[in-house]
Design a protein around this motif. Sequence first.
Motif, PDB file in Angstrom:
ATOM      1  N   THR A 104       0.847  -1.185   0.000  1.00 28.79           N
ATOM      2  CA  THR A 104       0.000   0.000   0.000  1.00 28.79           C
ATOM      3  C   THR A 104       0.885   1.238   0.000  1.00 28.79           C
ATOM      4  O   THR A 104       2.097   1.175   0.196  1.00 28.79           O
ATOM      5  N   GLY A 105       0.253   2.377  -0.211  1.00 29.13           N
ATOM      6  CA  GLY A 105       1.016   3.621  -0.230  1.00 29.13           C
ATOM      7  C   GLY A 105       0.822   4.340  -1.545  1.00 29.13           C
ATOM      8  O   GLY A 105      -0.278   4.414  -2.082  1.00 29.13           O
ATOM      9  N   LYS A 106       1.860   4.851  -2.121  1.00 26.20           N
ATOM     10  CA  LYS A 106       1.792   5.649  -3.331  1.00 26.20           C
ATOM     11  C   LYS A 106       1.287   4.825  -4.514  1.00 26.20           C
ATOM     12  O   LYS A 106       1.749   3.719  -4.763  1.00 26.20           O
ATOM     13  N   VAL A 107       0.315   5.392  -5.239  1.00 27.98           N
ATOM     14  CA  VAL A 107      -0.197   4.740  -6.445  1.00 27.98           C
ATOM     15  C   VAL A 107       0.778   4.975  -7.585  1.00 27.98           C
ATOM     16  O   VAL A 107       1.215   6.103  -7.829  1.00 27.98           O
ATOM     17  N   ARG A 108       1.108   3.932  -8.282  1.00 30.97           N
ATOM     18  CA  ARG A 108       2.097   4.030  -9.356  1.00 30.97           C
ATOM     19  C   ARG A 108       1.412   3.984 -10.717  1.00 30.97           C
ATOM     20  O   ARG A 108       0.310   3.450 -10.852  1.00 30.97           O
ATOM     21  N   PRO A 109       2.034   4.539 -11.743  1.00 35.68           N
ATOM     22  CA  PRO A 109       1.440   4.526 -13.077  1.00 35.68           C
ATOM     23  C   PRO A 109       1.178   3.106 -13.565  1.00 35.68           C
ATOM     24  O   PRO A 109       1.874   2.156 -13.182  1.00 35.68           O
ATOM     25  N   ASN A 110       0.180   2.974 -14.404  1.00 38.09           N
ATOM     26  CA  ASN A 110      -0.172   1.667 -14.948  1.00 38.09           C
ATOM     27  C   ASN A 110       0.919   1.183 -15.885  1.00 38.09           C
ATOM     28  O   ASN A 110       1.357   1.903 -16.780  1.00 38.09           O
ATOM     29  N   ARG A 111       1.349  -0.051 -15.678  1.00 37.03           N
ATOM     30  CA  ARG A 111       2.380  -0.640 -16.531  1.00 37.03           C
ATOM     31  C   ARG A 111       1.794  -1.630 -17.531  1.00 37.03           C
ATOM     32  O   ARG A 111       2.534  -2.272 -18.278  1.00 37.03           O
ATOM     33  N   ASP A 112       0.484  -1.750 -17.536  1.00 35.35           N
ATOM     34  CA  ASP A 112      -0.190  -2.652 -18.466  1.00 35.35           C
ATOM     35  C   ASP A 112      -0.514  -1.887 -19.744  1.00 35.35           C
ATOM     36  O   ASP A 112      -1.362  -0.987 -19.738  1.00 35.35           O
ATOM     37  N   TYR A 150      -3.706   4.601 -14.081  1.00 34.89           N
ATOM     38  CA  TYR A 150      -3.182   3.860 -12.938  1.00 34.89           C
ATOM     39  C   TYR A 150      -4.077   2.642 -12.711  1.00 34.89           C
ATOM     40  O   TYR A 150      -5.233   2.616 -13.154  1.00 34.89           O
ATOM     41  N   PRO A 151      -3.571   1.603 -12.058  1.00 33.22           N
ATOM     42  CA  PRO A 151      -4.286   0.322 -11.992  1.00 33.22           C
ATOM     43  C   PRO A 151      -5.640   0.415 -11.299  1.00 33.22           C
ATOM     44  O   PRO A 151      -5.842   1.204 -10.375  1.00 33.22           O
ATOM     45  N   ASP A 152      -6.563  -0.415 -11.767  1.00 30.88           N
ATOM     46  CA  ASP A 152      -7.894  -0.527 -11.173  1.00 30.88           C
ATOM     47  C   ASP A 152      -7.815  -1.448  -9.960  1.00 30.88           C
ATOM     48  O   ASP A 152      -7.813  -2.668 -10.093  1.00 30.88           O
ATOM     49  N   THR A 153      -7.741  -0.851  -8.780  1.00 34.38           N
ATOM     50  CA  THR A 153      -7.697  -1.651  -7.552  1.00 34.38           C
ATOM     51  C   THR A 153      -9.080  -1.908  -6.987  1.00 34.38           C
ATOM     52  O   THR A 153      -9.241  -2.754  -6.109  1.00 34.38           O
ATOM     53  N   ALA A 154     -10.107  -1.192  -7.483  1.00 36.19           N
ATOM     54  CA  ALA A 154     -11.461  -1.382  -6.970  1.00 36.19           C
ATOM     55  C   ALA A 154     -11.993  -2.764  -7.345  1.00 36.19           C
ATOM     56  O   ALA A 154     -12.590  -3.460  -6.525  1.00 36.19           O
ATOM     57  N   SER A 155     -11.772  -3.176  -8.605  1.00 36.85           N
ATOM     58  CA  SER A 155     -12.264  -4.487  -9.045  1.00 36.85           C
ATOM     59  C   SER A 155     -11.561  -5.618  -8.312  1.00 36.85           C
ATOM     60  O   SER A 155     -12.193  -6.608  -7.930  1.00 36.85           O
ATOM     61  N   SER A 156     -10.248  -5.471  -8.115  1.00 38.73           N
ATOM     62  CA  SER A 156      -9.516  -6.538  -7.431  1.00 38.73           C
ATOM     63  C   SER A 156      -9.917  -6.620  -5.964  1.00 38.73           C
ATOM     64  O   SER A 156     -10.035  -7.712  -5.399  1.00 38.73           O
ATOM     65  N   ARG A 157     -10.142  -5.477  -5.320  1.00 38.42           N
ATOM     66  CA  ARG A 157     -10.577  -5.490  -3.920  1.00 38.42           C
ATOM     67  C   ARG A 157     -11.934  -6.158  -3.767  1.00 38.42           C
ATOM     68  O   ARG A 157     -12.210  -6.828  -2.773  1.00 38.42           O
ATOM     69  N   ALA A 158     -12.811  -5.952  -4.758  1.00 38.10           N
ATOM     70  CA  ALA A 158     -14.153  -6.535  -4.699  1.00 38.10           C
ATOM     71  C   ALA A 158     -14.194  -7.962  -5.236  1.00 38.10           C
ATOM     72  O   ALA A 158     -15.223  -8.633  -5.134  1.00 38.10           O
ATOM     73  N   GLY A 159     -13.097  -8.419  -5.847  1.00 36.25           N
ATOM     74  CA  GLY A 159     -13.063  -9.766  -6.397  1.00 36.25           C
ATOM     75  C   GLY A 159     -13.859  -9.928  -7.673  1.00 36.25           C
ATOM     76  O   GLY A 159     -14.366 -11.013  -7.972  1.00 36.25           O
ATOM     77  N   ILE A 160     -13.990  -8.838  -8.475  1.00 34.87           N
ATOM     78  CA  ILE A 160     -14.782  -8.911  -9.703  1.00 34.87           C
ATOM     79  C   ILE A 160     -13.931  -8.601 -10.933  1.00 34.87           C
ATOM     80  O   ILE A 160     -14.449  -8.159 -11.963  1.00 34.87           O
ATOM     81  N   THR A 161     -12.634  -8.836 -10.830  1.00 37.11           N
ATOM     82  CA  THR A 161     -11.746  -8.557 -11.963  1.00 37.11           C
ATOM     83  C   THR A 161     -12.174  -9.322 -13.207  1.00 37.11           C
ATOM     84  O   THR A 161     -12.173  -8.775 -14.316  1.00 37.11           O
TER      85      THR A 161
END
Length: 314
Positions: free
Chosen positions: A57-65, A72-83
Amino acid sequence: NKGGKNKNLFEGFVGHHYLSNKPSERTPKNYYELVTHYHSLFRAEAQLIDINADGRTGKVRPNRDPDSPFHYPDTASSRAGITGISERLKGQKIGIIGLGGTGAYALDLLAKMPVSEIHCFDDDVFEAHNAFRAPGAASLEEVNAGQPKVNYLHEMYRVFHHGIVPHAMRIDEQSLDLFGVLDFVFICIDDGPSRLLITRYLAEIGVPFIDVGIGMDVRELPEGGERLSATCRVTLGASGRTDHLDRCLDYSSPTEGDVYASNIQSAPINSLNASLAVVRWLQYVGAMWDDHSPYQLLLNASFMSLVRSEGEES
């Protein structure tokens, strides 16, 4: 080690095992050492699949995908388990015709989804009254800039989603071919003849769409005073389901004196209409559960009732 029931983590990936790995050199002295040990193991393996994977956790880094539309990466979907569900939206090219109240809120919702492109069509200038029924908060300088709505909204959302494409233009017969590359279109306009032109063309070329509309009026109370009454409409047109359009859509032009009297809008109703439309789209593309597949939804705010039209009945 095998234990517990199978877990469908996302589409095409079912977990059958859990892991236990202790450092060979020494036992961790505290939970920090234990957690960082597992994190380094998991991150190395996870980044073979998703280069953005990082449990820190901490600083959000630019998307490398390179295939992601987000900066920047979508962490909401991964947190909810709906990726896995969100990934079904990847690659889609969406159009929004009309970036007034409802269309602007539709853009706000769609910009949070991993569609590849969102094409915005509107030739109007962003003015003060637009600021009061659009997402975000426009500054006095932005209102006085006299810029097209699509340019104002592009500046707002391009810092988040790099697939926003503005088209400061009015759709006519010469510009209809722009829709041929799109996968889905949201029609958010209040001009009947333009609605007829656009819906007929989309139905002809087989591009699915949703047409939205709101009706608001001022009602006088018997004891005095006034209240607003509102209705939201969402109409789906898709391959094999277009014969209802002439029954459901208004193709007429308002008379000159009735333009403002018949065009009452407000941010709560515009955003509600946009939300209904985007949810119906998510059902259509298979990202949300759909029990009835209605071709039209009518929400009456006075009764707080939602009526759906299904099948081919009138």
